[in-house]
Design a protein around this motif. Sequence first.
Motif, mmCIF file in Angstrom:
data_model
loop_
_atom_site.group_PDB
_atom_site.id
_atom_site.type_symbol
_atom_site.label_atom_id
_atom_site.label_comp_id
_atom_site.label_asym_id
_atom_site.label_seq_id
_atom_site.Cartn_x
_atom_site.Cartn_y
_atom_site.Cartn_z
ATOM 1 N N MET A 1 0.834 -1.188 0.000
ATOM 2 C CA MET A 1 0.000 0.000 0.000
ATOM 3 C C MET A 1 0.875 1.246 0.000
ATOM 4 N N THR A 2 0.593 2.165 -0.914
ATOM 5 C CA THR A 2 1.357 3.410 -0.991
ATOM 6 C C THR A 2 0.732 4.448 -0.077
ATOM 7 N N LEU A 3 1.521 4.978 0.821
ATOM 8 C CA LEU A 3 1.007 5.966 1.763
ATOM 9 C C LEU A 3 0.678 7.275 1.065
ATOM 10 N N SER A 4 -0.472 7.845 1.358
ATOM 11 C CA SER A 4 -0.849 9.161 0.874
ATOM 12 C C SER A 4 -0.860 10.098 2.069
ATOM 13 N N LYS A 5 -1.354 11.314 1.854
ATOM 14 C CA LYS A 5 -1.396 12.264 2.957
ATOM 15 C C LYS A 5 -2.251 11.731 4.097
ATOM 16 N N HIS A 6 -3.363 11.090 3.750
ATOM 17 C CA HIS A 6 -4.247 10.518 4.756
ATOM 18 C C HIS A 6 -4.328 9.011 4.590
ATOM 19 N N ILE A 7 -4.640 8.334 5.694
ATOM 20 C CA ILE A 7 -4.933 6.910 5.635
ATOM 21 C C ILE A 7 -6.447 6.793 5.480
ATOM 22 N N ASN A 8 -6.891 6.306 4.343
ATOM 23 C CA ASN A 8 -8.321 6.202 4.073
ATOM 24 C C ASN A 8 -8.897 4.954 4.741
ATOM 25 N N ILE A 9 -9.900 5.164 5.595
ATOM 26 C CA ILE A 9 -10.448 4.104 6.430
ATOM 27 C C ILE A 9 -11.892 3.801 6.056
ATOM 28 N N LEU A 10 -12.210 2.513 6.005
ATOM 29 C CA LEU A 10 -13.593 2.049 5.876
ATOM 30 C C LEU A 10 -13.942 1.284 7.149
ATOM 31 N N ILE A 11 -15.033 1.673 7.803
ATOM 32 C CA ILE A 11 -15.471 1.022 9.039
ATOM 33 C C ILE A 11 -16.632 0.085 8.721
ATOM 34 N N VAL A 12 -16.506 -1.185 9.144
ATOM 35 C CA VAL A 12 -17.547 -2.173 8.860
ATOM 36 C C VAL A 12 -17.961 -2.857 10.162
ATOM 37 N N ASP A 13 -19.188 -2.617 10.575
ATOM 38 C CA ASP A 13 -19.716 -3.226 11.805
ATOM 39 C C ASP A 13 -21.232 -3.201 11.707
ATOM 40 N N ASP A 14 -21.883 -4.233 12.244
ATOM 41 C CA ASP A 14 -23.342 -4.291 12.127
ATOM 42 C C ASP A 14 -24.051 -3.475 13.200
ATOM 43 N N HIS A 15 -23.292 -2.782 14.027
ATOM 44 C CA HIS A 15 -23.882 -1.906 15.034
ATOM 45 C C HIS A 15 -23.475 -0.460 14.743
ATOM 46 N N GLN A 16 -24.451 0.375 14.435
ATOM 47 C CA GLN A 16 -24.159 1.768 14.102
ATOM 48 C C GLN A 16 -23.488 2.488 15.254
ATOM 49 N N ILE A 17 -23.817 2.102 16.482
ATOM 50 C CA ILE A 17 -23.222 2.762 17.649
ATOM 51 C C ILE A 17 -21.710 2.507 17.705
ATOM 52 N N ILE A 18 -21.262 1.334 17.229
ATOM 53 C CA ILE A 18 -19.823 1.038 17.177
ATOM 54 C C ILE A 18 -19.155 1.894 16.107
ATOM 55 N N ILE A 19 -19.802 1.996 14.950
ATOM 56 C CA ILE A 19 -19.266 2.839 13.876
ATOM 57 C C ILE A 19 -19.132 4.282 14.345
ATOM 58 N N ASP A 20 -20.183 4.777 15.001
ATOM 59 C CA ASP A 20 -20.153 6.156 15.507
ATOM 60 C C ASP A 20 -19.055 6.324 16.550
ATOM 61 N N GLY A 21 -18.873 5.294 17.384
ATOM 62 C CA GLY A 21 -17.837 5.363 18.406
ATOM 63 C C GLY A 21 -16.445 5.417 17.801
ATOM 64 N N ILE A 22 -16.192 4.622 16.757
ATOM 65 C CA ILE A 22 -14.883 4.640 16.095
ATOM 66 C C ILE A 22 -14.648 5.991 15.434
ATOM 67 N N ARG A 23 -15.675 6.516 14.799
ATOM 68 C CA ARG A 23 -15.565 7.860 14.197
ATOM 69 C C ARG A 23 -15.159 8.887 15.247
ATOM 70 N N SER A 24 -15.793 8.796 16.416
ATOM 71 C CA SER A 24 -15.509 9.749 17.486
ATOM 72 C C SER A 24 -14.073 9.603 17.989
ATOM 73 N N LEU A 25 -13.599 8.343 18.106
ATOM 74 C CA LEU A 25 -12.243 8.090 18.588
ATOM 75 C C LEU A 25 -11.188 8.633 17.629
ATOM 76 N N LEU A 26 -11.475 8.578 16.336
ATOM 77 C CA LEU A 26 -10.463 8.927 15.331
ATOM 78 C C LEU A 26 -10.601 10.344 14.771
ATOM 79 N N LYS A 27 -11.631 11.072 15.190
ATOM 80 C CA LYS A 27 -11.922 12.359 14.565
ATOM 81 C C LYS A 27 -10.817 13.392 14.753
ATOM 82 N N SER A 28 -10.025 13.260 15.821
ATOM 83 C CA SER A 28 -8.976 14.241 16.074
ATOM 84 C C SER A 28 -7.664 13.913 15.375
ATOM 85 N N SER A 29 -7.583 12.747 14.723
ATOM 86 C CA SER A 29 -6.343 12.355 14.051
ATOM 87 C C SER A 29 -6.124 13.179 12.788
ATOM 88 N N ALA A 30 -4.901 13.648 12.614
ATOM 89 C CA ALA A 30 -4.570 14.465 11.446
ATOM 90 C C ALA A 30 -4.248 13.617 10.228
#
Length: 216
Positions: A1-30
């Motif tokens: 994988m070639t690194l770009s400016k950002h690491i593009n992430i796809l979140i896959v989970d059958d619970h929306q609350i988990i997806i929202d939680g991961i988004r919240s945990l990572l939102k401050s990452s540059a």
Amino acid sequence: MTLSKHINILIVDDHQIIIDGIRSLLKSSATIQIVGEALNGEEALQVLNTKPVDVIILDIEMPVMNGIELTRIVKEQYIDTKVLILTMYDTPEFVKQAIEIDADGYILKNRGAEELESALQALARGEDYYGKEANKTLRSGVRKKHTTNQNKIPLTKRELEVLKEIADGKSTPEIADKLCIANSTVETHKRNLIEKTQVENASKGLMKFAIENKYI
């Protein structure tokens, strides 16, 4: 994988609350950018067909298509995309299965943002990341059975030292620093170990070999 400016992430989970939680945990990452989300494997494949994804964060148990099936497809068809399993399953069977299907990382859902980001950064650098809990769990499930051929494999003292560090989840720089040798020397020992043990993957394959054959 070639690194770009950002690491593009796809979140896959059958619970929306988990997806929202991961988004919240990572939102401050540059360096991390969430480009999509999905509630099952089939939805994830739809995203993969339309957007570039560096790392998929996925759960194991999901409806329609689970994480194991999805990982197999990703490793066959999206070879530049890394897979990080984020699960509540802390059993040797699941960790071994993750290694066997060539998942690039495995951490538990009870860990915090720091380990999640560390895992993502490691995968983006082309390294595997199996958390300490996964390594501990795998060790706890090892049986006393040894295969005759594997037990007769002759390893040098230094190869054994490197093998033990690999099984403990250490990266090449970490091993080099601990053993006071060059990174290139560590890589040479890894190649020798792969040739002797006939495993397919430097990190996950050697980790499994070391644990199953009681080298640690």
